[in-house]
Scaffold this motif. Structure first.
Motif, mmCIF file in Angstrom:
data_model
loop_
_atom_site.group_PDB
_atom_site.id
_atom_site.type_symbol
_atom_site.label_atom_id
_atom_site.label_comp_id
_atom_site.label_asym_id
_atom_site.label_seq_id
_atom_site.Cartn_x
_atom_site.Cartn_y
_atom_site.Cartn_z
ATOM 1 N N LEU A 197 28.706 -12.949 14.972
ATOM 2 C CA LEU A 197 27.303 -12.893 14.626
ATOM 3 C C LEU A 197 26.259 -12.301 16.006
ATOM 4 C CD1 LEU A 197 27.111 -16.020 12.263
ATOM 5 C CD2 LEU A 197 26.447 -14.001 11.556
ATOM 6 N N VAL A 198 26.894 -12.891 16.917
ATOM 7 C CA VAL A 198 25.643 -12.683 18.324
ATOM 8 C C VAL A 198 26.127 -11.380 18.584
ATOM 9 C CG1 VAL A 198 25.564 -13.325 21.085
ATOM 10 C CG2 VAL A 198 26.996 -14.576 19.412
ATOM 11 N N LYS A 199 26.515 -10.434 17.972
ATOM 12 C CA LYS A 199 26.903 -9.598 18.476
ATOM 13 C C LYS A 199 26.259 -8.217 17.640
ATOM 14 C CE LYS A 199 31.841 -7.839 20.211
ATOM 15 N NZ LYS A 199 33.314 -7.508 19.830
ATOM 16 N N LYS A 200 25.447 -9.184 16.050
ATOM 17 C CA LYS A 200 24.944 -9.094 15.489
ATOM 18 C C LYS A 200 23.335 -8.517 15.991
ATOM 19 C CE LYS A 200 27.584 -6.371 12.596
ATOM 20 N NZ LYS A 200 27.884 -5.249 12.337
ATOM 21 N N ILE A 201 23.238 -10.182 16.239
ATOM 22 C CA ILE A 201 21.955 -10.735 16.592
ATOM 23 C C ILE A 201 21.539 -9.310 18.452
ATOM 24 C CG2 ILE A 201 20.680 -11.886 18.296
ATOM 25 C CD1 ILE A 201 22.274 -13.805 16.599
ATOM 26 N N ALA A 250 20.728 -11.516 11.452
ATOM 27 C CA ALA A 250 22.485 -10.549 11.537
ATOM 28 C C ALA A 250 22.978 -10.787 10.824
ATOM 29 C CB ALA A 250 22.292 -12.839 12.686
ATOM 30 N N HIS A 251 22.991 -11.533 9.255
ATOM 31 C CA HIS A 251 23.828 -11.582 8.645
ATOM 32 C C HIS A 251 23.533 -9.974 7.797
ATOM 33 C CE1 HIS A 251 25.843 -15.633 8.291
ATOM 34 N NE2 HIS A 251 25.132 -15.832 9.142
ATOM 35 N N LEU A 252 22.359 -9.474 7.991
ATOM 36 C CA LEU A 252 21.867 -8.215 7.104
ATOM 37 C C LEU A 252 22.404 -7.860 7.670
ATOM 38 C CD1 LEU A 252 18.676 -9.352 5.852
ATOM 39 C CD2 LEU A 252 20.688 -9.150 4.494
ATOM 40 N N ASP A 253 22.206 -7.395 9.334
ATOM 41 C CA ASP A 253 23.170 -6.492 10.476
ATOM 42 C C ASP A 253 21.823 -5.505 10.950
ATOM 43 O OD1 ASP A 253 23.867 -5.343 12.198
ATOM 44 O OD2 ASP A 253 25.449 -3.689 11.082
ATOM 45 N N MET A 254 20.318 -6.898 10.768
ATOM 46 C CA MET A 254 18.985 -6.474 10.994
ATOM 47 C C MET A 254 17.932 -6.737 12.007
ATOM 48 S SD MET A 254 16.617 -5.945 8.296
ATOM 49 C CE MET A 254 17.783 -5.655 7.093
ATOM 50 N N VAL A 297 13.446 -4.485 10.940
ATOM 51 C CA VAL A 297 11.903 -4.982 9.959
ATOM 52 C C VAL A 297 11.378 -5.834 10.946
ATOM 53 C CG1 VAL A 297 12.708 -6.862 8.800
ATOM 54 C CG2 VAL A 297 11.197 -5.078 7.887
ATOM 55 N N LYS A 298 9.842 -4.372 10.470
ATOM 56 C CA LYS A 298 9.264 -5.740 10.613
ATOM 57 C C LYS A 298 7.857 -6.956 10.189
ATOM 58 C CE LYS A 298 6.418 -4.088 14.231
ATOM 59 N NZ LYS A 298 5.183 -3.150 15.063
ATOM 60 N N ILE A 299 7.922 -8.312 10.585
ATOM 61 C CA ILE A 299 7.240 -8.498 9.849
ATOM 62 C C ILE A 299 5.897 -9.263 10.270
ATOM 63 C CG2 ILE A 299 8.066 -11.197 8.657
ATOM 64 C CD1 ILE A 299 9.532 -9.178 7.452
ATOM 65 N N PRO A 341 22.646 -19.030 6.968
ATOM 66 C CA PRO A 341 21.109 -18.987 6.793
ATOM 67 C C PRO A 341 20.923 -18.934 5.708
ATOM 68 C CG PRO A 341 21.931 -16.638 6.844
ATOM 69 C CD PRO A 341 23.464 -17.847 7.071
ATOM 70 N N ASN A 342 19.275 -19.561 5.187
ATOM 71 C CA ASN A 342 18.492 -19.986 4.234
ATOM 72 C C ASN A 342 18.483 -19.102 3.253
ATOM 73 O OD1 ASN A 342 15.505 -20.470 2.668
ATOM 74 N ND2 ASN A 342 17.043 -22.527 2.875
ATOM 75 N N LYS A 343 18.781 -19.008 2.092
ATOM 76 C CA LYS A 343 19.159 -18.000 1.332
ATOM 77 C C LYS A 343 17.831 -17.113 0.678
ATOM 78 C CE LYS A 343 23.579 -18.916 -0.579
ATOM 79 N NZ LYS A 343 23.804 -19.444 -1.662
ATOM 80 N N VAL A 344 16.477 -18.214 0.989
ATOM 81 C CA VAL A 344 14.646 -17.579 0.275
ATOM 82 C C VAL A 344 14.699 -17.009 1.607
ATOM 83 C CG1 VAL A 344 13.786 -19.482 1.011
ATOM 84 C CG2 VAL A 344 13.133 -18.116 -1.157
ATOM 85 N N ILE A 345 14.152 -17.066 2.174
ATOM 86 C CA ILE A 345 14.156 -16.802 3.864
ATOM 87 C C ILE A 345 14.892 -15.035 3.985
ATOM 88 C CG2 ILE A 345 14.231 -16.840 6.211
ATOM 89 C CD1 ILE A 345 13.196 -19.626 6.150
ATOM 90 N N MET A 346 16.177 -15.239 3.572
ATOM 91 C CA MET A 346 16.909 -14.205 3.713
ATOM 92 C C MET A 346 16.628 -12.916 2.848
ATOM 93 S SD MET A 346 21.266 -13.515 4.630
ATOM 94 C CE MET A 346 22.399 -14.048 3.528
ATOM 95 N N SER A 347 16.470 -13.337 1.407
ATOM 96 C CA SER A 347 15.812 -12.630 0.952
ATOM 97 C C SER A 347 14.855 -11.922 1.097
ATOM 98 C CB SER A 347 15.726 -13.715 -0.934
ATOM 99 O OG SER A 347 15.531 -12.794 -1.196
ATOM 100 N N PHE A 348 13.626 -12.894 1.590
ATOM 101 C CA PHE A 348 12.249 -12.473 2.335
ATOM 102 C C PHE A 348 12.368 -11.151 2.836
ATOM 103 C CE2 PHE A 348 8.919 -12.856 5.147
ATOM 104 C CZ PHE A 348 8.512 -12.011 4.837
ATOM 105 N N VAL A 349 13.337 -11.317 4.265
ATOM 106 C CA VAL A 349 13.765 -9.818 5.322
ATOM 107 C C VAL A 349 14.406 -8.803 4.456
ATOM 108 C CG1 VAL A 349 15.297 -10.289 6.878
ATOM 109 C CG2 VAL A 349 14.322 -12.426 6.980
ATOM 110 N N GLU A 350 15.322 -9.428 3.775
ATOM 111 C CA GLU A 350 15.886 -8.065 3.179
ATOM 112 C C GLU A 350 14.501 -7.180 1.881
ATOM 113 O OE1 GLU A 350 20.523 -7.729 0.703
ATOM 114 O OE2 GLU A 350 19.277 -9.315 0.056
#
Length: 545
Positions: free
Chosen positions: A278-282, A316-320, A289-291, A527-536
């Motif tokens: 996960l650290v490598k993905k961070i 990190a979980h989305l490789d992003m 993506v820009k928020i 990671p929280n699922k609604v935040i990850m869905s927003f990023v995705e």
């Protein structure tokens, strides 16, 4: 018997005692131990709940409704577990408890003093956490030498004597400043800090040395000789690209060896493979993506600590990599439509976080309107959800005076209002009894949200029920529910009593507002699922919207 690791700080504040403590706890947890943590804050406030974000940064809320120091959030995110009100206490709580006992006559007429009554109360609170674990890491807030921290140092000194030398140890986090004019790293502040500790009867077993530059071998030897800390227990802590790299940096310096020797733990071999991944993905993600983060405490971004970390974890979980475009909501109030377009032109998602007070609200409403009309993925949290409802009521329902009673107590269209009692789904009257010291009512801690199937919220959680944490006192007014739904706003989540917990838009790629704070349940590994869905969905919009 539980074992104790006490983490103190020297020279100055903000050196990273919390991250050091969480990193040590993480390595021990991954070595197979049941680990918990305690943060002691030396201020007289009972908790940080009434403090301004500019004073204290974020107020983190635990599952059981405690308003705590932001370090508790770091502990939860590192350890991937929920903590409670036991894990954070203040000077205010300790003195209040002792004085209440004195008023009840618990001390049988004795003179109440710092020693033993205050120190005994401190030790009792630490031991309460230790009952449930193998190792407890205790972080003492403040800096050695601060007058308000002396009772805590005395208490942990006593506790070490009580539990025995192989059941307790001290880690001292200190600064090794680099003097540019001299071209040298200086050890003298650390020497004096350790001398101050030793003067009150505490000798550190490990030195964690914060520095801008790596420490040469000769300097570590000098520190070891001057402080009586073993050479292999002088650990450097240079700035890392992410705080989640710190446990790995400590592991590479074999920090567990002196810990295992002092606490008689045997050989330790933590499995950090998932953490390392996960650290490598961070650090090196494949996508970005820009928020747009629209807030009003941007001069102190620690006010949004949990939310910032939640975006990093989701990435990190989305490789992003999630690039945050910080936007001051007050500035938005002054922009023309053309300037608004230019300000949001390059972002793929808009986030409006929680907050209190009227300052910057009109700017946030403009950002929400822009997200709704331009089909940009939007996530509104707490106040961000309430403002999404107000914006919709004003500009879609044409309720010109729609507002929150927080901003206008006499509004004729209170789409967001303060309620002390309400009728639940079974027609029964419910009274909110949680009173703050200021006399207001608040929902604090974990509450159940019932999720409507077929919604974006359901798609995110993959469940019709979730427990999320709250920190607010105003609610969306159920009296407007039918009008909202008839015009395209979906009520996608409700509490079991019938309070509106989440809304979204029918004809929009992804527009969700939640009354709760999803960032408080977010962890690095989960990671929280609604935040990850927003990023995705922001990333999808970047590619196709």
């Amino acid at each position: 018997m539980a074992k104790y690791i006490f983490v103190t700080g020297g020279v100055l504040s903000s050196l990273g005692k919390g991250i050091t403590s969480a990193s040590i706890a993480t390595l021990l947890q991954h070595s197979g131990f049941k680990v918990s943590m305690v943060k002691i804050d030396p201020y007289l406030n009972v908790d940080p709940g009434t403090m301004s974000p500019f004073e204290h940064g974020e107020v983190f809320v635990t599952e059981d409704g405690a308003e705590t120091d932001l370090d508790i959030g770091n502990y939860e995110r590192f350890l991937n577990k929920n903590l409670s009100k036991k894990n954070n206490f203040t000077t205010g709580q300790v003195y209040l408890s002792v004085i209440e006992k004195e008023r009840r006559g618990d001390y049988l007429g004795k003179t109440v003093q710092i020693i033993p009554h205050i120190t005994d109360e401190i030790k009792k609170r630490i031991k309460d956490v230790a009952k449930e674990t193998d190792i407890v890491v205790v972080e003492l807030g403040g800096t050695v030498g601060d007058i308000e921290g002396l009772p805590f140092l005395e208490a942990v000194r006593q506790l070490k004597q009580e539990v025995g030398k192989n059941n307790a140890m001290f880690v001292h986090v200190t600064l090794i400043p680099y003097i540019k004019a001299a071209g040298e790293l200086k050890t003298k502040p650390t020497q004096h800090s350790v001398q101050e500790l030793r003067r009150i009867g505490i000798t550190p077993h490990i030195l964690v040395c914060r520095s801008e530059k790596p420490l040469p071998k000769s300097l570590k030897e000098k520190l070891s000789n001057a402080t009586d800390v073993d050479r292999d227990a002088v650990i450097e802590a240079v700035d890392a690209p992410t705080i989640y790299q710190v446990p790995l940096n400590f592991l590479n310096q074999d920090i567990l060896k002196p810990i295992a020797e002092q606490l008689d733990l045997g050989e330790l071999h933590p499995d950090m493979s998932e953490w390392n991944y996960l650290v490598k993905k961070i650090i090196s993600p494949q996508k970005s993506v820009k928020i747009a983060f629209v807030g009003k405490y941007l001069k102190l971004k620690e006010s949004y600590k949990s939310l910032i970390e939640a975006l990093i974890h989701s990435g990190a979980h989305l490789d992003m990599r999630v690039d945050i475009e910080w936007i001051d909501s007050e500035e938005l109030e002054k922009l023309s439509e053309e300037e608004m377009e230019e300000r949001f032109n390059e972002v793929s998602g808009i986030l409006v976080p929680g907050g209190f007070g009227e300052r910057g609200v009109e700017g946030k409403l403009r950002a929400i309107k822009y997200a709704r009309e331009n089909k940009i993925p939007y996530l509104g949290i707490c106040l961000g959800m309430q403002l999404a409802v107000i914006e919709f009521a004003r500009n879609v329902l044409n309720l010109k005076y729609a507002n929150s009673q927080e901003f206008d107590p006499d509004t004729t269209e209170p789409v967001v209002y303060l309620i002390d009692e309400f009728i639940d789904a079974n027609g029964q009257k419910q009274i909110r009894t949680h009173k703050t010291p200021l006399g207001g009512t608040m929902r604090l801690g974990g509450y159940e949200c019932l999720i409507k199937k077929g919604t974006k919220l359901y798609d995110a959680y993959k469940s019709d029920k979730v427990i999320e944490r709250h920190r607010h006192r105003y609610e969306v007014n159920n009296a407007y529910e039918k009008q909202l739904e008839d015009n395209g706003m979906i009520i996608s989540g409700k509490s079991k009593e019938g309070l509106i917990e989440a809304v979204e838009l029918k004809d929009h790629p992804w527009f969700v507002g939640v009354q709760f704070h999803p960032e408080f349940t977010n962890k690095l590994k989960s990671p929280n699922k609604v935040i990850m869905s927003f990023v995705e969905n922001a990333y999808k919009c970047q590619k196709s919207c």
